[in-house]
Design a protein around this motif. Sequence first.
Motif, PDB file in Angstrom:
ATOM      1  N   TYR A  40       0.827  -1.207   0.000  1.00 39.04           N
ATOM      2  CA  TYR A  40       0.000   0.000   0.000  1.00 39.04           C
ATOM      3  C   TYR A  40       0.865   1.261   0.000  1.00 39.04           C
ATOM      4  CZ  TYR A  40      -4.513  -2.337   0.717  1.00 39.04           C
ATOM      5  OH  TYR A  40      -5.648  -3.091   0.552  1.00 39.04           O
ATOM      6  N   HIS A  41       1.950   1.241   0.751  1.00 41.18           N
ATOM      7  CA  HIS A  41       2.846   2.391   0.783  1.00 41.18           C
ATOM      8  C   HIS A  41       3.498   2.625  -0.581  1.00 41.18           C
ATOM      9  CE1 HIS A  41       3.418   2.418   5.442  1.00 41.18           C
ATOM     10  NE2 HIS A  41       2.339   3.047   5.049  1.00 41.18           N
ATOM     11  N   ARG A  42       3.722   1.555  -1.334  1.00 38.48           N
ATOM     12  CA  ARG A  42       4.296   1.696  -2.664  1.00 38.48           C
ATOM     13  C   ARG A  42       3.265   2.192  -3.677  1.00 38.48           C
ATOM     14  NH1 ARG A  42       7.271  -3.793  -4.050  1.00 38.48           N
ATOM     15  NH2 ARG A  42       7.065  -4.607  -1.953  1.00 38.48           N
ATOM     16  N   ILE A  43       2.000   1.872  -3.422  1.00 39.22           N
ATOM     17  CA  ILE A  43       0.917   2.314  -4.301  1.00 39.22           C
ATOM     18  C   ILE A  43       0.564   3.778  -4.059  1.00 39.22           C
ATOM     19  CG2 ILE A  43      -1.556   2.009  -4.780  1.00 39.22           C
ATOM     20  CD1 ILE A  43      -1.144  -0.981  -4.143  1.00 39.22           C
ATOM     21  N   LEU A  44       0.671   4.219  -2.818  1.00 39.25           N
ATOM     22  CA  LEU A  44       0.192   5.550  -2.431  1.00 39.25           C
ATOM     23  C   LEU A  44       0.751   6.708  -3.263  1.00 39.25           C
ATOM     24  CD1 LEU A  44      -0.237   5.434   1.459  1.00 39.25           C
ATOM     25  CD2 LEU A  44      -1.906   6.258  -0.219  1.00 39.25           C
ATOM     26  N   PRO A  45       2.046   6.728  -3.621  1.00 35.50           N
ATOM     27  CA  PRO A  45       2.532   7.877  -4.408  1.00 35.50           C
ATOM     28  C   PRO A  45       1.731   8.100  -5.695  1.00 35.50           C
ATOM     29  CG  PRO A  45       4.388   6.636  -3.560  1.00 35.50           C
ATOM     30  CD  PRO A  45       3.167   5.834  -3.244  1.00 35.50           C
ATOM     31  N   SER A  50      -2.591  11.283  -8.391  1.00 35.43           N
ATOM     32  CA  SER A  50      -3.861  11.356  -9.124  1.00 35.43           C
ATOM     33  C   SER A  50      -4.876  12.254  -8.425  1.00 35.43           C
ATOM     34  CB  SER A  50      -4.448   9.960  -9.286  1.00 35.43           C
ATOM     35  OG  SER A  50      -4.946   9.468  -8.041  1.00 35.43           O
ATOM     36  N   HIS A  51      -4.564  12.689  -7.191  1.00 34.65           N
ATOM     37  CA  HIS A  51      -5.449  13.550  -6.388  1.00 34.65           C
ATOM     38  C   HIS A  51      -6.804  12.896  -6.115  1.00 34.65           C
ATOM     39  CE1 HIS A  51      -2.364  16.455  -7.153  1.00 34.65           C
ATOM     40  NE2 HIS A  51      -2.647  16.528  -8.443  1.00 34.65           N
ATOM     41  N   ASP A  52      -6.796  11.563  -6.018  1.00 33.87           N
ATOM     42  CA  ASP A  52      -8.017  10.818  -5.680  1.00 33.87           C
ATOM     43  C   ASP A  52      -8.126  10.766  -4.160  1.00 33.87           C
ATOM     44  OD1 ASP A  52     -10.028   8.963  -5.181  1.00 33.87           O
ATOM     45  OD2 ASP A  52      -9.521   7.745  -6.926  1.00 33.87           O
ATOM     46  N   LEU A  53      -8.813  11.757  -3.593  1.00 36.38           N
ATOM     47  CA  LEU A  53      -8.893  11.880  -2.138  1.00 36.38           C
ATOM     48  C   LEU A  53      -9.595  10.686  -1.504  1.00 36.38           C
ATOM     49  CD1 LEU A  53      -8.349  13.635   0.346  1.00 36.38           C
ATOM     50  CD2 LEU A  53     -10.534  14.778  -0.074  1.00 36.38           C
ATOM     51  N   GLY A  54     -10.650  10.204  -2.152  1.00 35.99           N
ATOM     52  CA  GLY A  54     -11.391   9.076  -1.601  1.00 35.99           C
ATOM     53  C   GLY A  54     -10.545   7.826  -1.484  1.00 35.99           C
ATOM     54  N   LEU A  55      -9.757   7.519  -2.526  1.00 36.99           N
ATOM     55  CA  LEU A  55      -8.916   6.337  -2.502  1.00 36.99           C
ATOM     56  C   LEU A  55      -7.780   6.490  -1.495  1.00 36.99           C
ATOM     57  CD1 LEU A  55      -8.340   3.556  -3.595  1.00 36.99           C
ATOM     58  CD2 LEU A  55      -7.103   4.591  -5.517  1.00 36.99           C
ATOM     59  N   SER A 244       5.941   1.221  10.657  1.00 34.85           N
ATOM     60  CA  SER A 244       5.961   1.409   9.206  1.00 34.85           C
ATOM     61  C   SER A 244       5.120   2.628   8.832  1.00 34.85           C
ATOM     62  CB  SER A 244       5.393   0.158   8.520  1.00 34.85           C
ATOM     63  OG  SER A 244       5.292   0.348   7.136  1.00 34.85           O
ATOM     64  N   THR A 245       5.721   3.575   8.128  1.00 35.09           N
ATOM     65  CA  THR A 245       5.017   4.801   7.754  1.00 35.09           C
ATOM     66  C   THR A 245       5.220   5.113   6.276  1.00 35.09           C
ATOM     67  OG1 THR A 245       6.925   6.170   8.371  1.00 35.09           O
ATOM     68  CG2 THR A 245       5.233   5.811  10.058  1.00 35.09           C
ATOM     69  N   PHE A 246       4.313   5.903   5.741  1.00 33.58           N
ATOM     70  CA  PHE A 246       4.403   6.357   4.355  1.00 33.58           C
ATOM     71  C   PHE A 246       5.197   7.653   4.325  1.00 33.58           C
ATOM     72  CE2 PHE A 246       2.377   9.089   1.016  1.00 33.58           C
ATOM     73  CZ  PHE A 246       2.977   8.461  -0.063  1.00 33.58           C
ATOM     74  N   ASP A 247       6.277   7.644   3.568  1.00 26.12           N
ATOM     75  CA  ASP A 247       7.163   8.800   3.498  1.00 26.12           C
ATOM     76  C   ASP A 247       6.650   9.782   2.447  1.00 26.12           C
ATOM     77  OD1 ASP A 247       9.248  10.543   3.850  1.00 26.12           O
ATOM     78  OD2 ASP A 247      10.669   9.403   2.626  1.00 26.12           O
ATOM     79  N   GLY A 248       5.633  10.529   2.834  1.00 24.90           N
ATOM     80  CA  GLY A 248       5.053  11.489   1.904  1.00 24.90           C
ATOM     81  C   GLY A 248       3.826  12.141   2.499  1.00 24.90           C
ATOM     82  N   ARG A 249       3.119  12.879   1.676  1.00 24.68           N
ATOM     83  CA  ARG A 249       1.897  13.553   2.106  1.00 24.68           C
ATOM     84  C   ARG A 249       0.713  12.951   1.368  1.00 24.68           C
ATOM     85  NH1 ARG A 249       2.784  18.577   4.612  1.00 24.68           N
ATOM     86  NH2 ARG A 249       4.959  19.238   4.606  1.00 24.68           N
ATOM     87  N   ILE A 250      -0.406  12.789   2.085  1.00 23.66           N
ATOM     88  CA  ILE A 250      -1.610  12.296   1.438  1.00 23.66           C
ATOM     89  C   ILE A 250      -2.774  13.228   1.754  1.00 23.66           C
ATOM     90  CG2 ILE A 250      -0.819   9.909   1.506  1.00 23.66           C
ATOM     91  CD1 ILE A 250      -2.741   9.383   3.769  1.00 23.66           C
ATOM     92  N   TYR A 251      -3.936  12.884   1.205  1.00 24.16           N
ATOM     93  CA  TYR A 251      -5.141  13.702   1.308  1.00 24.16           C
ATOM     94  C   TYR A 251      -4.969  15.022   0.564  1.00 24.16           C
ATOM     95  CZ  TYR A 251      -6.169  10.524   5.185  1.00 24.16           C
ATOM     96  OH  TYR A 251      -6.364   9.423   5.973  1.00 24.16           O
ATOM     97  N   SER A 252      -4.437  14.980  -0.647  1.00 24.31           N
ATOM     98  CA  SER A 252      -4.240  16.188  -1.439  1.00 24.31           C
ATOM     99  C   SER A 252      -5.283  16.264  -2.556  1.00 24.31           C
ATOM    100  CB  SER A 252      -2.841  16.190  -2.063  1.00 24.31           C
ATOM    101  OG  SER A 252      -1.859  16.114  -1.069  1.00 24.31           O
ATOM    102  N   ARG A 253      -6.097  17.295  -2.515  1.00 27.88           N
ATOM    103  CA  ARG A 253      -7.055  17.510  -3.598  1.00 27.88           C
ATOM    104  C   ARG A 253      -6.363  18.153  -4.798  1.00 27.88           C
ATOM    105  NH1 ARG A 253     -12.429  17.016  -2.351  1.00 27.88           N
ATOM    106  NH2 ARG A 253     -12.967  16.879  -0.154  1.00 27.88           N
ATOM    107  N   SER A 254      -5.350  18.947  -4.534  1.00 28.95           N
ATOM    108  CA  SER A 254      -4.650  19.652  -5.595  1.00 28.95           C
ATOM    109  C   SER A 254      -3.192  19.759  -5.224  1.00 28.95           C
ATOM    110  CB  SER A 254      -5.244  21.052  -5.795  1.00 28.95           C
ATOM    111  OG  SER A 254      -4.943  21.865  -4.670  1.00 28.95           O
ATOM    112  N   VAL A 255      -2.419  20.416  -6.023  1.00 27.98           N
ATOM    113  CA  VAL A 255      -0.994  20.562  -5.740  1.00 27.98           C
ATOM    114  C   VAL A 255      -0.725  21.736  -4.816  1.00 27.98           C
ATOM    115  CG1 VAL A 255      -0.309  19.522  -7.921  1.00 27.98           C
ATOM    116  CG2 VAL A 255      -0.680  21.990  -7.819  1.00 27.98           C
ATOM    117  N   ARG A 256      -1.765  22.462  -4.408  1.00 28.20           N
ATOM    118  CA  ARG A 256      -1.571  23.596  -3.503  1.00 28.20           C
ATOM    119  C   ARG A 256      -1.095  23.098  -2.156  1.00 28.20           C
ATOM    120  NH1 ARG A 256      -6.848  26.921  -3.090  1.00 28.20           N
ATOM    121  NH2 ARG A 256      -5.566  27.923  -1.491  1.00 28.20           N
TER     122      ARG A 256
END
Length: 263
Positions: A40-45, A50-55, A244-256
């Motif tokens: 899942y951590h490899r899929i998340l980037p 894709s800015h798919d907030l729901g997924l 185990s953590t995801f090295d990044g940011r999630i819950y992004s609707r846009s690039v802002r």
Amino acid sequence: MANINVKKLMQDETALFTFLRNSPQHAVVLSVIAGAIDLYHRILPRVVASHDLGLQQDISLIIRFMKREAHDRVAIRLEHSMLDGVERLFGDHFVASLLEQQAEAIAEHHALYATGGQKTPTMEHLFEKAGAQRIPSWGAEYGRANVSQLLALRMAREEVFTLTREKNRAYYSGDREESWRLKLQAEDAQRKIGFYSEIESACSMFKMIKEMKGAETALRVDEWVNQNTRISEFRAMRDCIQNSTFDGRIYSRSVRKDNRHRA
């Protein structure tokens, strides 16, 4: 240890969660959880890009659920192992006394909960609501330890997980009224998690041994468990999963930047 293709298992979500819920092979389940979270951590980037907030929210929810499942499995196995240690070190008589005191302590917590104006979430209610077939036999039959409250905690976590997923899906499909209804149900289920978590902390086998025989004896039993069972292995696997953590940011609707939040 059985060789399980985690990637293949994840292709059928129903099979994956059935396996996590029911398999008596703790080491295998912990290994599957670790492998699934890594995938899942490899899929998340790609999902974040894709800015798919729901997924993004769904994957994050699944990861949190799996981490809690790892915690609960180790806690249940530890209860059985601690009781095995007590039997080996002190005999059947102390085992009987210990289980009696633990049962009394659990009953006191239920009574206190009811006295506070709350309806105690009994195991019978949970069994009826969830279906008895969903209770894994390994939890109750692996040994003599009283793991009823820990099994109830697992069921409450699953209820929150399921309701939250349904709530999110209703929200993103545009059914805000249904999403709100499910949100209230999830909050009610979350309160049961708090109740059973409190019992887990206050009425664990280690805590009962400590109260009856003192801290030194409780540590002696814990040392026996670490040396004579697989608990050390399970704890190490659990800790690896929790860390185990995801090295990044999630819950992004846009690039802002101001629309981003840490996982």
